[in-house]
Enzyme design. Sequence first.
Site, short mmCIF file in Angstrom:
data_model
loop_
_atom_site.label_atom_id
_atom_site.label_comp_id
_atom_site.label_asym_id
_atom_site.label_seq_id
_atom_site.Cartn_x
_atom_site.Cartn_y
_atom_site.Cartn_z
N TRP A 157 0.75 1.79 2.53
CA TRP A 157 1.97 2.51 2.20
C TRP A 157 2.77 1.78 1.13
CZ3 TRP A 157 7.13 1.66 1.82
CH2 TRP A 157 7.95 2.79 1.73
N TYR A 161 3.45 2.97 -2.74
CA TYR A 161 4.83 3.18 -3.17
C TYR A 161 5.14 2.36 -4.43
CZ TYR A 161 9.90 3.71 -2.86
OH TYR A 161 11.22 3.99 -3.13
N ASP A 177 2.98 8.40 5.14
CA ASP A 177 4.43 8.46 5.09
C ASP A 177 4.95 9.56 6.01
OD1 ASP A 177 7.00 7.68 3.47
OD2 ASP A 177 6.95 9.88 3.50
#
Length: 233
Positions: A157, A161, A177
């Site tokens: 994640w 990002y 997410d």
Amino acid sequence: LGTAVQRCRRLLDLDADPAAVAGVLGDDPLLGPLVRRSPGRRVPGSVDGSELAFRAVLGQQVSVAGARTLAGRLVARCGEPLPGSLAAEDDGPTHLFPGPDGVVGVDLDGLGVPAARGEALRSLARELADGRISLDPGSDREEVERQLLGLRGIGPWTVSYVAMRALGDPDAFLPTDLGVRQAVQKLGHAGDKRSVAALAERWRPWRAYATQHLWASLGERRDQSENREVVAS
């Protein structure tokens, strides 16, 4: 001036090609209505890649508000104070966000960060301070993602990002997410991470833009609900 303009263009994603994005996402049965409601949606960049990465690590497994609080504590502890003429009064900015050198040796006791996440923060700071990892838009994305995943405590994640907002990867995607999964589920599709990841394959090479539409759709639904409540009252 040229450098400032270029930074602003990256920050606001002004070099995107909305027509190319809409050509893929606009014809999608799930995303099409979102794209037509908000054509030309961009992917926000970042002012500083290191700051974004630190905030992403601090934000792992906590709410947005919680991540903001932790970042504020980090800045207060090791950020450089603004000169008196620039420091704001009341609740305004008082410090610069610390760079990698300022985070490497910081004592995180009492900051409210779990030990493992604190070590991940320091490991990331060491790699950035030594120049082994560069989070500039021109960096090799695949190599940076591989390096970040190699750091203990930094997972997919966070890597995706950072790739989306610091490296400008238009195809970065976050299937785990919570916001993405909730948005997909509210659009009538299974919201488990495997189903979401499989669904997103048809959004390549613009999955970062799909993510923005999905996140925004959650806010749109809240706004519509609030408007209905006002009308009803």
